[in-house]
Design a protein around this motif. Sequence first.
Motif, PDB file in Angstrom:
ATOM      1  N   ILE A   1     -10.871  43.045  16.553  1.00  0.00           N
ATOM      2  CA  ILE A   1     -11.678  42.727  17.739  1.00  0.00           C
ATOM      3  C   ILE A   1     -12.117  41.266  17.713  1.00  0.00           C
ATOM      4  O   ILE A   1     -12.021  40.545  18.729  1.00  0.00           O
ATOM      5  N   VAL A   2     -12.598  40.808  16.575  1.00  0.00           N
ATOM      6  CA  VAL A   2     -13.071  39.421  16.464  1.00  0.00           C
ATOM      7  C   VAL A   2     -11.926  38.438  16.727  1.00  0.00           C
ATOM      8  O   VAL A   2     -12.068  37.480  17.506  1.00  0.00           O
ATOM      9  N   ILE A   3     -10.783  38.662  16.089  1.00  0.00           N
ATOM     10  CA  ILE A   3      -9.638  37.767  16.272  1.00  0.00           C
ATOM     11  C   ILE A   3      -9.137  37.821  17.712  1.00  0.00           C
ATOM     12  O   ILE A   3      -8.807  36.795  18.313  1.00  0.00           O
ATOM     13  N   GLY A   4      -9.079  39.029  18.281  1.00  0.00           N
ATOM     14  CA  GLY A   4      -8.590  39.185  19.651  1.00  0.00           C
ATOM     15  C   GLY A   4      -9.453  38.457  20.661  1.00  0.00           C
ATOM     16  O   GLY A   4      -8.940  37.767  21.556  1.00  0.00           O
ATOM     17  N   LEU A   5     -10.772  38.581  20.552  1.00  0.00           N
ATOM     18  CA  LEU A   5     -11.666  37.899  21.488  1.00  0.00           C
ATOM     19  C   LEU A   5     -11.568  36.379  21.338  1.00  0.00           C
ATOM     20  O   LEU A   5     -11.596  35.642  22.335  1.00  0.00           O
TER      21      LEU A   5
ATOM     22  N   TRP B   1      -2.506  33.005  22.355  1.00  0.00           N
ATOM     23  CA  TRP B   1      -1.948  34.354  22.443  1.00  0.00           C
ATOM     24  C   TRP B   1      -1.443  34.845  21.089  1.00  0.00           C
ATOM     25  O   TRP B   1      -1.426  36.048  20.848  1.00  0.00           O
ATOM     26  N   VAL B   2      -1.054  33.948  20.205  1.00  0.00           N
ATOM     27  CA  VAL B   2      -0.737  34.373  18.837  1.00  0.00           C
ATOM     28  C   VAL B   2      -1.975  35.034  18.220  1.00  0.00           C
ATOM     29  O   VAL B   2      -1.900  36.100  17.603  1.00  0.00           O
ATOM     30  N   LEU B   3      -3.142  34.402  18.412  1.00  0.00           N
ATOM     31  CA  LEU B   3      -4.389  34.992  17.931  1.00  0.00           C
ATOM     32  C   LEU B   3      -4.702  36.292  18.661  1.00  0.00           C
ATOM     33  O   LEU B   3      -5.034  37.315  18.049  1.00  0.00           O
ATOM     34  N   GLY B   4      -4.608  36.242  20.004  1.00  0.00           N
ATOM     35  CA  GLY B   4      -4.962  37.414  20.795  1.00  0.00           C
ATOM     36  C   GLY B   4      -4.068  38.604  20.514  1.00  0.00           C
ATOM     37  O   GLY B   4      -4.545  39.728  20.289  1.00  0.00           O
ATOM     38  N   MET B   5      -2.762  38.372  20.519  1.00  0.00           N
ATOM     39  CA  MET B   5      -1.804  39.443  20.251  1.00  0.00           C
ATOM     40  C   MET B   5      -2.022  40.024  18.858  1.00  0.00           C
ATOM     41  O   MET B   5      -2.053  41.252  18.674  1.00  0.00           O
ATOM     42  N   SER B   6      -2.186  39.158  17.872  1.00  0.00           N
ATOM     43  CA  SER B   6      -2.390  39.626  16.501  1.00  0.00           C
ATOM     44  C   SER B   6      -3.689  40.418  16.390  1.00  0.00           C
ATOM     45  O   SER B   6      -3.740  41.486  15.771  1.00  0.00           O
TER      46      SER B   6
ATOM     47  N   VAL C   1     -13.959  41.927  26.784  1.00  0.00           N
ATOM     48  CA  VAL C   1     -15.253  42.424  26.294  1.00  0.00           C
ATOM     49  C   VAL C   1     -15.399  43.914  26.567  1.00  0.00           C
ATOM     50  O   VAL C   1     -15.874  44.674  25.708  1.00  0.00           O
ATOM     51  N   ILE C   2     -14.987  44.350  27.763  1.00  0.00           N
ATOM     52  CA  ILE C   2     -15.040  45.786  28.058  1.00  0.00           C
ATOM     53  C   ILE C   2     -14.213  46.566  27.044  1.00  0.00           C
ATOM     54  O   ILE C   2     -14.649  47.581  26.492  1.00  0.00           O
ATOM     55  N   GLY C   3     -13.003  46.087  26.795  1.00  0.00           N
ATOM     56  CA  GLY C   3     -12.139  46.754  25.834  1.00  0.00           C
ATOM     57  C   GLY C   3     -12.715  46.757  24.433  1.00  0.00           C
ATOM     58  O   GLY C   3     -12.656  47.769  23.719  1.00  0.00           O
TER      59      GLY C   3
END
Length: 443
Positions: free
Chosen positions: A119-123, A142-147, A207-209
């Motif tokens: 969650i932290v990395i995705g946000l 997106w590398v961060l978000g996807m991972s 954030v909702i997710g």
Amino acid sequence: MVTKHEPSAELAVGLAVSEANVPPMVDSSAAEPQQPMSRSYIFWLMLASFGVSMAMMVPLAYGIAVRISELAPGHEEVLGYITGTAQAVYLIISPMIGIWSDRTRSRFGRRTPFIYLGIVIGLLGLIVISLAPNLLVVGAGWVLGMSGWSIAGAPLQLLMADKLPESQRGKVSALTGLMTQIAPVLGIGVAYAVSSNTTLVFLVPGVIGAVMLGIFPLIKPEGSSKDLPRTGHVTVRSVVTSYGFNVRKYPDFAWNWLGRFVFFVGLYFNTTFGTFFYAQRLDLPVREVAGIVATVGMIGVLAAAAGALIGGFLSDKLQRRRLFVMIAAVLFVGGAVAEATAWNLPQIIFGAVLMQLAIAVFATVDQAIVFAIIPERDQVGRYMAVVQFAQKIPSALAPLIAGVVITIGAVGDVKNYTLLYLTGAVFALVGGLIILLKVKSIR
């Protein structure tokens, strides 16, 4: 959410490495689960699946396309490069996540710490994309978000593999799979409502997710893993060998991996460029496509619900899995052909509905197959990471290849989506046939 979301083995594609150097565990996870999940647990698992799907899929299906249209108009092929690169990075790290998850000993359990880490990395990734000054930074974001969202979502599948008995695999896969179908549609609707602010397009669904996913372990704690037997340190050798398995020893796992792989190549061919496809075929600016995507998606939700529930519940009742996988492949072909030849909204909707139905059936039923044929239940995290290769490799390669395919025979800015969608149909059909004809231990 979980994407129940793969196959194939490429029988030899590096997956046939040995499993030798991963020390066995003898805890309860090594046994076939017998205790049914409670309705309450399934409910919160569904909400968690919904949350992670919304956070991941809204940027993938809409947000990144908006950023590309802002920073590099007319270069939609960049979407394939960005998404493909991010998938390739996660493909490399996913086995390590599986191994560390299996071996984590904490009072919060083996899987829970990875939910919050993801969650932290995705946000963080979503924030980077929304503020990016150029496409290079968008790609890094997106590398961060996807991972991050992949790391956060993987524990949900691992918990299902840990806890689901055979009698519930189809049903629960159907219900969580349904959430993964609904979440992107509602998420894109939310993103469209705040589309005047690029930052909110990413952060509001994210954030909702994150909240829906993060609340799951608080309400349904996994339980401590501190008393489970220690399994030794993670070494370079154990990580490398975890990327594969013994194909000859586990042929059904291998063939299902291969069929899943081929099917997902077709799927990613036909879904990666959806926003740009709708914009071209309906002659609309990319930013205005969100409303169409959300509308098509909401209609498709009914088909996805029917596909997930019918496929999951009927495959449990009839104890037939492979037949439903093949039905899904045929339906996908029908939807892909309809989309390939569509230049109006009704036909686009028809094709999208068929593909949504097909994806839901395939994802639900094949996940139930995967849970049944995991080779060693004491290494669920490791083998589920290998299964993810069948989705992650296509999700990395297919967009890159698709970015080239749409330029074949293209005239000016009119990309060749007809060729792309028909090619995807062929891959999906072949993937279904592999599972139908080669996976023997599952009916």
